[in-house]
Design a protein around this motif. Structure first.
Motif, PDB file in Angstrom:
ATOM      1  N   ASN A 232     -12.231  42.048  58.821  1.00  0.00           N
ATOM      2  CA  ASN A 232     -12.318  41.278  60.072  1.00  0.00           C
ATOM      3  C   ASN A 232     -13.464  40.279  60.068  1.00  0.00           C
ATOM      4  O   ASN A 232     -13.430  39.288  60.799  1.00  0.00           O
ATOM      5  N   ASP A 233     -14.502  40.538  59.275  1.00  0.00           N
ATOM      6  CA  ASP A 233     -15.642  39.632  59.236  1.00  0.00           C
ATOM      7  C   ASP A 233     -15.560  38.628  58.085  1.00  0.00           C
ATOM      8  O   ASP A 233     -16.540  37.933  57.793  1.00  0.00           O
ATOM      9  N   ALA A 234     -14.417  38.562  57.424  1.00  0.00           N
ATOM     10  CA  ALA A 234     -14.258  37.597  56.330  1.00  0.00           C
ATOM     11  C   ALA A 234     -14.336  36.177  56.866  1.00  0.00           C
ATOM     12  O   ALA A 234     -13.850  35.872  57.958  1.00  0.00           O
ATOM     13  N   HIS A 235     -14.961  35.288  56.105  1.00  0.00           N
ATOM     14  CA  HIS A 235     -15.161  33.916  56.583  1.00  0.00           C
ATOM     15  C   HIS A 235     -13.837  33.171  56.751  1.00  0.00           C
ATOM     16  O   HIS A 235     -13.735  32.257  57.557  1.00  0.00           O
ATOM     17  N   ASP A 236     -12.816  33.581  55.985  1.00  0.00           N
ATOM     18  CA  ASP A 236     -11.519  32.922  56.089  1.00  0.00           C
ATOM     19  C   ASP A 236     -10.479  33.822  56.755  1.00  0.00           C
ATOM     20  O   ASP A 236      -9.279  33.702  56.489  1.00  0.00           O
ATOM     21  N   PHE A 237     -10.947  34.721  57.612  1.00  0.00           N
ATOM     22  CA  PHE A 237     -10.039  35.688  58.240  1.00  0.00           C
ATOM     23  C   PHE A 237      -8.908  34.996  58.986  1.00  0.00           C
ATOM     24  O   PHE A 237      -7.735  35.359  58.837  1.00  0.00           O
ATOM     25  N   ASN A 238      -9.228  33.997  59.801  1.00  0.00           N
ATOM     26  CA  ASN A 238      -8.191  33.333  60.601  1.00  0.00           C
ATOM     27  C   ASN A 238      -7.154  32.636  59.722  1.00  0.00           C
ATOM     28  O   ASN A 238      -5.960  32.655  60.029  1.00  0.00           O
ATOM     29  N   ASN A 239      -7.624  32.022  58.641  1.00  0.00           N
ATOM     30  CA  ASN A 239      -6.679  31.345  57.754  1.00  0.00           C
ATOM     31  C   ASN A 239      -5.739  32.333  57.069  1.00  0.00           C
ATOM     32  O   ASN A 239      -4.545  32.062  56.899  1.00  0.00           O
ATOM     33  N   GLN A 240      -6.277  33.486  56.678  1.00  0.00           N
ATOM     34  CA  GLN A 240      -5.463  34.461  55.953  1.00  0.00           C
ATOM     35  C   GLN A 240      -4.528  35.234  56.875  1.00  0.00           C
ATOM     36  O   GLN A 240      -3.362  35.461  56.539  1.00  0.00           O
ATOM     37  N   ILE A 241      -5.023  35.638  58.043  1.00  0.00           N
ATOM     38  CA  ILE A 241      -4.172  36.410  58.949  1.00  0.00           C
ATOM     39  C   ILE A 241      -3.040  35.564  59.496  1.00  0.00           C
ATOM     40  O   ILE A 241      -1.968  36.081  59.858  1.00  0.00           O
ATOM     41  N   ALA A 242      -3.250  34.237  59.544  1.00  0.00           N
ATOM     42  CA  ALA A 242      -2.195  33.343  60.024  1.00  0.00           C
ATOM     43  C   ALA A 242      -0.994  33.334  59.089  1.00  0.00           C
ATOM     44  O   ALA A 242       0.101  32.924  59.484  1.00  0.00           O
ATOM     45  N   LYS A 243      -1.178  33.779  57.859  1.00  0.00           N
ATOM     46  CA  LYS A 243      -0.073  33.848  56.894  1.00  0.00           C
ATOM     47  C   LYS A 243       0.359  35.285  56.607  1.00  0.00           C
ATOM     48  O   LYS A 243       1.522  35.535  56.283  1.00  0.00           O
ATOM     49  N   ALA A 244      -0.572  36.233  56.713  1.00  0.00           N
ATOM     50  CA  ALA A 244      -0.303  37.595  56.247  1.00  0.00           C
ATOM     51  C   ALA A 244       0.038  38.572  57.357  1.00  0.00           C
ATOM     52  O   ALA A 244       0.352  39.736  57.063  1.00  0.00           O
ATOM     53  N   ALA A 245      -0.017  38.165  58.618  1.00  0.00           N
ATOM     54  CA  ALA A 245       0.251  39.091  59.725  1.00  0.00           C
ATOM     55  C   ALA A 245       1.676  39.640  59.643  1.00  0.00           C
ATOM     56  O   ALA A 245       2.626  38.902  59.378  1.00  0.00           O
ATOM     57  N   LEU A 246       1.801  40.946  59.881  1.00  0.00           N
ATOM     58  CA  LEU A 246       3.091  41.624  59.763  1.00  0.00           C
ATOM     59  C   LEU A 246       3.537  42.202  61.102  1.00  0.00           C
ATOM     60  O   LEU A 246       2.725  42.531  61.971  1.00  0.00           O
ATOM     61  N   MET A 247       4.855  42.354  61.206  1.00  0.00           N
ATOM     62  CA  MET A 247       5.486  43.012  62.335  1.00  0.00           C
ATOM     63  C   MET A 247       6.312  44.172  61.770  1.00  0.00           C
ATOM     64  O   MET A 247       7.165  43.967  60.901  1.00  0.00           O
ATOM     65  N   ILE A 248       6.026  45.404  62.256  1.00  0.00           N
ATOM     66  CA  ILE A 248       6.666  46.591  61.697  1.00  0.00           C
ATOM     67  C   ILE A 248       7.525  47.256  62.776  1.00  0.00           C
ATOM     68  O   ILE A 248       7.058  47.505  63.897  1.00  0.00           O
ATOM     69  N   VAL A 249       8.771  47.527  62.434  1.00  0.00           N
ATOM     70  CA  VAL A 249       9.674  48.243  63.341  1.00  0.00           C
ATOM     71  C   VAL A 249      10.310  49.404  62.578  1.00  0.00           C
ATOM     72  O   VAL A 249      10.366  49.404  61.342  1.00  0.00           O
ATOM     73  N   ARG A 250      10.769  50.383  63.353  1.00  0.00           N
ATOM     74  CA  ARG A 250      11.511  51.501  62.744  1.00  0.00           C
ATOM     75  C   ARG A 250      12.841  51.639  63.472  1.00  0.00           C
ATOM     76  O   ARG A 250      12.879  51.794  64.698  1.00  0.00           O
ATOM     77  N   ILE A 251      13.909  51.528  62.695  1.00  0.00           N
ATOM     78  CA  ILE A 251      15.264  51.559  63.226  1.00  0.00           C
ATOM     79  C   ILE A 251      16.015  52.706  62.553  1.00  0.00           C
ATOM     80  O   ILE A 251      15.779  53.013  61.369  1.00  0.00           O
ATOM     81  N   GLN A 252      16.883  53.332  63.302  1.00  0.00           N
ATOM     82  CA  GLN A 252      17.705  54.364  62.700  1.00  0.00           C
ATOM     83  C   GLN A 252      18.456  53.756  61.507  1.00  0.00           C
ATOM     84  O   GLN A 252      19.083  52.706  61.626  1.00  0.00           O
ATOM     85  N   PRO A 253      18.372  54.359  60.323  1.00  0.00           N
ATOM     86  CA  PRO A 253      18.999  53.773  59.137  1.00  0.00           C
ATOM     87  C   PRO A 253      20.457  53.389  59.338  1.00  0.00           C
ATOM     88  O   PRO A 253      20.916  52.375  58.798  1.00  0.00           O
ATOM     89  N   LYS A 254      21.210  54.154  60.117  1.00  0.00           N
ATOM     90  CA  LYS A 254      22.621  53.837  60.305  1.00  0.00           C
ATOM     91  C   LYS A 254      22.824  52.590  61.160  1.00  0.00           C
ATOM     92  O   LYS A 254      23.914  52.025  61.175  1.00  0.00           O
ATOM     93  N   GLU A 255      21.775  52.130  61.860  1.00  0.00           N
ATOM     94  CA  GLU A 255      21.885  50.949  62.712  1.00  0.00           C
ATOM     95  C   GLU A 255      21.458  49.667  61.977  1.00  0.00           C
ATOM     96  O   GLU A 255      21.555  48.585  62.534  1.00  0.00           O
ATOM     97  N   ILE A 256      20.959  49.792  60.777  1.00  0.00           N
ATOM     98  CA  ILE A 256      20.551  48.617  59.993  1.00  0.00           C
ATOM     99  C   ILE A 256      21.798  47.972  59.397  1.00  0.00           C
ATOM    100  O   ILE A 256      22.535  48.608  58.625  1.00  0.00           O
ATOM    101  N   LYS A 257      22.027  46.706  59.737  1.00  0.00           N
ATOM    102  CA  LYS A 257      23.247  46.016  59.329  1.00  0.00           C
ATOM    103  C   LYS A 257      23.134  45.400  57.940  1.00  0.00           C
ATOM    104  O   LYS A 257      24.134  45.267  57.229  1.00  0.00           O
ATOM    105  N   ASP A 258      21.952  44.977  57.558  1.00  0.00           N
ATOM    106  CA  ASP A 258      21.771  44.260  56.301  1.00  0.00           C
ATOM    107  C   ASP A 258      21.347  45.227  55.209  1.00  0.00           C
ATOM    108  O   ASP A 258      20.322  45.921  55.318  1.00  0.00           O
ATOM    109  N   ALA A 259      22.132  45.280  54.150  1.00  0.00           N
ATOM    110  CA  ALA A 259      21.863  46.241  53.078  1.00  0.00           C
ATOM    111  C   ALA A 259      20.548  45.947  52.370  1.00  0.00           C
ATOM    112  O   ALA A 259      19.804  46.863  52.008  1.00  0.00           O
ATOM    113  N   ARG A 260      20.255  44.680  52.141  1.00  0.00           N
ATOM    114  CA  ARG A 260      19.011  44.364  51.443  1.00  0.00           C
ATOM    115  C   ARG A 260      17.811  44.758  52.282  1.00  0.00           C
ATOM    116  O   ARG A 260      16.799  45.243  51.756  1.00  0.00           O
ATOM    117  N   SER A 261      17.868  44.526  53.600  1.00  0.00           N
ATOM    118  CA  SER A 261      16.764  44.916  54.469  1.00  0.00           C
ATOM    119  C   SER A 261      16.514  46.410  54.391  1.00  0.00           C
ATOM    120  O   SER A 261      15.365  46.870  54.324  1.00  0.00           O
TER     121      SER A 261
END
Length: 350
Positions: A232-261
């Motif tokens: 969090n104290d990295a000098h380039d934190f804002n630049n890096q988090i703007a590209k690396a930020a993730l969104m994580i969800v958990r879905i019942q496997p049988k409800e996932i439509k895309d096989a690759r996903s």
């Protein structure tokens, strides 16, 4: 002054008032005309003219050197490096140097042009009667003749040193604007195609700064993560988090439509880039019943159960998915970087 020594005047009354006329019949307020021309030192002393020419050429050369200094500063100084400069305080050295060098470059061109005009170009005063806008042929011919005469008297054709240095300064100054194009954004090939994610990089909760395990992600929840190596104290934190930020969800496997996903996830846990592919806003609204994620800026909507496919809004591409696994200690880790650039789809992704 006594009355007998005062000049005798007569008053002529007209329709619009009185006009004073001297005893000799002359108008006391007549136009005196131009004063006699006084030559400058450069007009009568060629050595003085040559000194002025060298001074003007020096200013133009200094402008060129300042432009080179601008380009060198742009390359040499990092944009986020701050130093204390009295009396300005802590300032960006890059911004300071860009301002100083560009200011000198533009000032020297202006100062050189003014000095050239005041010391070397003709300063003889001319009087010309006002004429209608639609000039006659002879008037146009006279204007062209006057222009040629002025060009000749300016020494533009005769003084090659001035002409060459002026052209050099004017040609180099626009390079400062070309260099500034870098700040429009990083080149997609070199910057946006790569983030801090790499094989073995753990997913860390962006709020608690703790590494995540599969049991930390519950069905229907939405979590946000960052790379473990991004502090969090990295000098380039804002630049890096703007590209690396993730969104994580958990879905019942049988409800996932895309096989690759499903293959790229782990036990129904899917990880996508948090950066909207429209203009880069953070996607942060999640509807667990439909598995739709909504960008609050322009309402682009992504179906996270179907490979983050765009189902509404202006976004042009699905959200990139990060392939994940679990390490020996049971923590969620990345299996590499994104396979396509994150963020706005303003260029072809190949």
């Amino acid at each position: 002054m006594s009355a007998e020594h005062q000049p005798e005047e007569h008053s002529a009354q007209g329709a619009h008032g009185s006009v004073a006329v001297a005893a000799d019949g002359k108008d006391p307020f007549a136009d005196p005309g131009l004063p006699p021309h006084e030559p400058r030192k450069q007009d009568i002393d060629e050595r003085a003219a040559q000194r002025s020419e060298r001074t003007v050429a020096f200013l133009f050369v200094l402008s060129m050197l300042s432009t080179i200094g601008f380009i060198a500063s742009f390359v040499a100084f990092p944009i986020d490096e701050l130093h204390y400069v009295w009396p300005l305080g802590n300032v960006s050295i890059l911004h300071l140097m860009l301002g100083v060098t560009m200011g000198i470059a533009l000032f020297c061109i202006g100062a050189g042009a003014v000095l050239w005009a005041r010391t070397l170009m003709s300063d003889v005063e001319l009087v010309d009667q006002r004429h209608p806008i639609a000039a006659e042929e002879d008037v146009r011919a006279k204007v062209m003749a006057d222009f040629k005469q002025g060009a000749e008297e300016s020494g533009f054709g005769r003084r090659k040193l001035l002409r060459t240095t002026l052209f050099g300064a004017l040609a180099m100054v626009p390079l400062t604007g070309v260099m500034l194009l870098r700040d429009l954004g990083p080149l997609p090939k070199d910057k946006l195609r790569h983030t801090m994610w790499k094989k073995g990089e753990r997913l860390v909760n962006i709020n608690t700064d703790e590494p995540l395990k599969p049991e930390d992600i519950i069905v229907g929840s939405l979590s946000f993560a960052k790379p473990e190596s991004l502090k969090n104290d990295a000098h380039d934190f804002n630049n890096q988090i703007a590209k690396a930020a993730l969104m994580i969800v958990r879905i019942q496997p049988k409800e996932i439509k895309d096989a690759r996903s499903a293959e790229w996830g782990h036990d129904g846990i899917l990880v996508y880039s948090k950066i909207c592919t429209h203009v880069g806003c953070p996607v942060s609204l999640y509807e667990q019943q439909t598995h739709h994620a909504l960008c609050p800026c322009h309402q682009s909507t992504f179906d996270l159960a179907d490979g983050a496919r765009v189902i509404f809004g202006p976004a042009g591409h699905p959200l990139p998915q990060l392939r994940i696994d679990v390490d020996d200690e049971g923590y969620l880790t990345a299996l590499g970087d994104f396979t396509e650039p994150v963020g706005p789809s303003f260029f072809e992704r190949g």
